[in-house]
Write a protein that holds these residues in place. Structure first.
Motif, PDB file in Angstrom:
ATOM      1  N   MET A   1       0.783  -1.195   0.102  1.00  0.00           N
ATOM      2  CA  MET A   1      -0.015   0.037  -0.027  1.00  0.00           C
ATOM      3  C   MET A   1       0.832   1.274   0.133  1.00  0.00           C
ATOM      4  SD  MET A   1      -2.816   1.037   2.598  1.00  0.00           S
ATOM      5  CE  MET A   1      -1.750   1.634   3.995  1.00  0.00           C
ATOM      6  N   TYR A   2       0.411   2.362  -0.736  1.00  0.00           N
ATOM      7  CA  TYR A   2       1.352   3.624  -0.952  1.00  0.00           C
ATOM      8  C   TYR A   2       0.461   4.747  -0.634  1.00  0.00           C
ATOM      9  CZ  TYR A   2       4.865   0.818  -3.167  1.00  0.00           C
ATOM     10  OH  TYR A   2       5.601  -0.571  -3.580  1.00  0.00           O
ATOM     11  N   VAL A   3       0.634   5.675   0.167  1.00  0.00           N
ATOM     12  CA  VAL A   3       0.116   6.854   0.280  1.00  0.00           C
ATOM     13  C   VAL A   3       0.977   7.921  -0.442  1.00  0.00           C
ATOM     14  CG1 VAL A   3      -0.899   8.552   1.933  1.00  0.00           C
ATOM     15  CG2 VAL A   3      -0.985   6.041   2.441  1.00  0.00           C
ATOM     16  N   VAL A   4       0.401   8.584  -1.539  1.00  0.00           N
ATOM     17  CA  VAL A   4       1.292   9.427  -2.176  1.00  0.00           C
ATOM     18  C   VAL A   4       0.811  10.827  -2.678  1.00  0.00           C
ATOM     19  CG1 VAL A   4       2.837   7.451  -2.925  1.00  0.00           C
ATOM     20  CG2 VAL A   4       0.885   8.212  -4.358  1.00  0.00           C
ATOM     21  N   CYS A   5       1.704  11.806  -3.025  1.00  0.00           N
ATOM     22  CA  CYS A   5       1.224  12.949  -3.496  1.00  0.00           C
ATOM     23  C   CYS A   5       1.001  12.812  -5.051  1.00  0.00           C
ATOM     24  CB  CYS A   5       2.136  14.025  -3.196  1.00  0.00           C
ATOM     25  SG  CYS A   5       3.572  13.907  -4.230  1.00  0.00           S
ATOM     26  N   GLU A   6       0.369  13.832  -5.537  1.00  0.00           N
ATOM     27  CA  GLU A   6      -0.045  13.653  -7.092  1.00  0.00           C
ATOM     28  C   GLU A   6       1.370  13.393  -7.970  1.00  0.00           C
ATOM     29  OE1 GLU A   6      -2.344  16.900  -8.333  1.00  0.00           O
ATOM     30  OE2 GLU A   6      -3.394  15.884  -9.805  1.00  0.00           O
ATOM     31  N   GLU A   7       2.281  13.949  -7.444  1.00  0.00           N
ATOM     32  CA  GLU A   7       3.620  14.004  -8.234  1.00  0.00           C
ATOM     33  C   GLU A   7       4.197  12.541  -8.072  1.00  0.00           C
ATOM     34  OE1 GLU A   7       6.677  16.784  -6.775  1.00  0.00           O
ATOM     35  OE2 GLU A   7       8.212  15.784  -8.024  1.00  0.00           O
ATOM     36  N   HIS A   8       4.002  11.857  -7.309  1.00  0.00           N
ATOM     37  CA  HIS A   8       4.636  10.432  -6.981  1.00  0.00           C
ATOM     38  C   HIS A   8       3.567   9.291  -7.443  1.00  0.00           C
ATOM     39  CE1 HIS A   8       7.795  12.686  -4.772  1.00  0.00           C
ATOM     40  NE2 HIS A   8       8.549  12.002  -5.806  1.00  0.00           N
ATOM     41  N   LEU A   9       2.384   9.530  -7.735  1.00  0.00           N
ATOM     42  CA  LEU A   9       1.273   8.794  -8.276  1.00  0.00           C
ATOM     43  C   LEU A   9       1.748   7.572  -8.925  1.00  0.00           C
ATOM     44  CD1 LEU A   9      -1.610   7.540  -7.649  1.00  0.00           C
ATOM     45  CD2 LEU A   9      -2.369   9.054  -9.413  1.00  0.00           C
ATOM     46  N   SER A  10       2.462   8.044 -10.142  1.00  0.00           N
ATOM     47  CA  SER A  10       2.944   7.158 -11.195  1.00  0.00           C
ATOM     48  C   SER A  10       4.119   6.225 -10.663  1.00  0.00           C
ATOM     49  CB  SER A  10       3.399   7.939 -12.428  1.00  0.00           C
ATOM     50  OG  SER A  10       4.359   8.668 -12.013  1.00  0.00           O
ATOM     51  N   ARG A  11       4.595   6.734  -9.827  1.00  0.00           N
ATOM     52  CA  ARG A  11       6.070   5.919  -9.128  1.00  0.00           C
ATOM     53  C   ARG A  11       5.433   5.015  -8.322  1.00  0.00           C
ATOM     54  NH1 ARG A  11      11.077   8.314  -5.729  1.00  0.00           N
ATOM     55  NH2 ARG A  11      11.606   6.460  -4.752  1.00  0.00           N
ATOM     56  N   ALA A  12       4.298   5.192  -7.556  1.00  0.00           N
ATOM     57  CA  ALA A  12       3.978   4.325  -6.835  1.00  0.00           C
ATOM     58  C   ALA A  12       3.092   3.152  -7.512  1.00  0.00           C
ATOM     59  CB  ALA A  12       2.596   5.027  -5.778  1.00  0.00           C
ATOM     60  N   ILE A  13       2.331   3.601  -8.578  1.00  0.00           N
ATOM     61  CA  ILE A  13       1.797   2.726  -9.409  1.00  0.00           C
ATOM     62  C   ILE A  13       2.803   1.607  -9.873  1.00  0.00           C
ATOM     63  CG2 ILE A  13       0.469   2.054 -11.303  1.00  0.00           C
ATOM     64  CD1 ILE A  13      -0.849   4.843 -10.968  1.00  0.00           C
ATOM     65  N   ASP A  14       3.847   2.177 -10.454  1.00  0.00           N
ATOM     66  CA  ASP A  14       5.103   1.252 -11.130  1.00  0.00           C
ATOM     67  C   ASP A  14       5.386   0.402 -10.147  1.00  0.00           C
ATOM     68  OD1 ASP A  14       4.857   2.881 -13.259  1.00  0.00           O
ATOM     69  OD2 ASP A  14       6.483   3.963 -13.287  1.00  0.00           O
ATOM     70  N   GLU A  15       5.725   1.012  -8.919  1.00  0.00           N
ATOM     71  CA  GLU A  15       6.267  -0.024  -7.679  1.00  0.00           C
ATOM     72  C   GLU A  15       5.324  -1.174  -7.362  1.00  0.00           C
ATOM     73  OE1 GLU A  15       8.450   1.649  -4.529  1.00  0.00           O
ATOM     74  OE2 GLU A  15       9.701   2.809  -5.587  1.00  0.00           O
ATOM     75  N   PHE A  16       3.955  -0.590  -7.352  1.00  0.00           N
ATOM     76  CA  PHE A  16       2.900  -1.815  -7.039  1.00  0.00           C
ATOM     77  C   PHE A  16       2.852  -2.703  -8.112  1.00  0.00           C
ATOM     78  CE2 PHE A  16      -1.117  -3.594  -6.776  1.00  0.00           C
ATOM     79  CZ  PHE A  16      -1.636  -3.242  -5.257  1.00  0.00           C
ATOM     80  N   VAL A  17       2.788  -2.349  -9.357  1.00  0.00           N
ATOM     81  CA  VAL A  17       2.852  -3.544 -10.472  1.00  0.00           C
ATOM     82  C   VAL A  17       3.759  -4.258 -10.347  1.00  0.00           C
ATOM     83  CG1 VAL A  17       2.902  -3.771 -12.789  1.00  0.00           C
ATOM     84  CG2 VAL A  17       1.493  -1.864 -11.792  1.00  0.00           C
TER      85      VAL A  17
END
Ligand SMILES: [Zn+2]
Length: 55
Positions: A1-17
């Motif tokens: 689970m990630y809690v992120v700001c708008e800027e890091h949303l894509s990074r969180a999705i990448d790591e999640f995948v």
């Protein structure tokens, strides 16, 4: 689970995948509430207030 700001949303999705090998569900933090969980005050990747929950 990630809690992120708008800027890091894509990074969180990448790591999640990468970790879970499936697409995460996204929630906007101001539109959800959790009884047993108070949202963190900072993004997982920086010090900004988080905007999205990636689970
Ligand atoms: Zn951030």
């Amino acid at each position: 689970m990630y809690v992120v700001c708008e800027e890091h949303l894509s990074r969180a999705i990448d790591e999640f995948v990468e970790v879970y090998e499936q697409s995460p569900d996204l929630y906007e933090l101001d539109k959800v509430s959790f009884t047993d969980w108070s949202s963190p005050h900072t993004c997982d990747f920086c010090e900004d207030p988080p905007k999205y929950l990636v689970v």
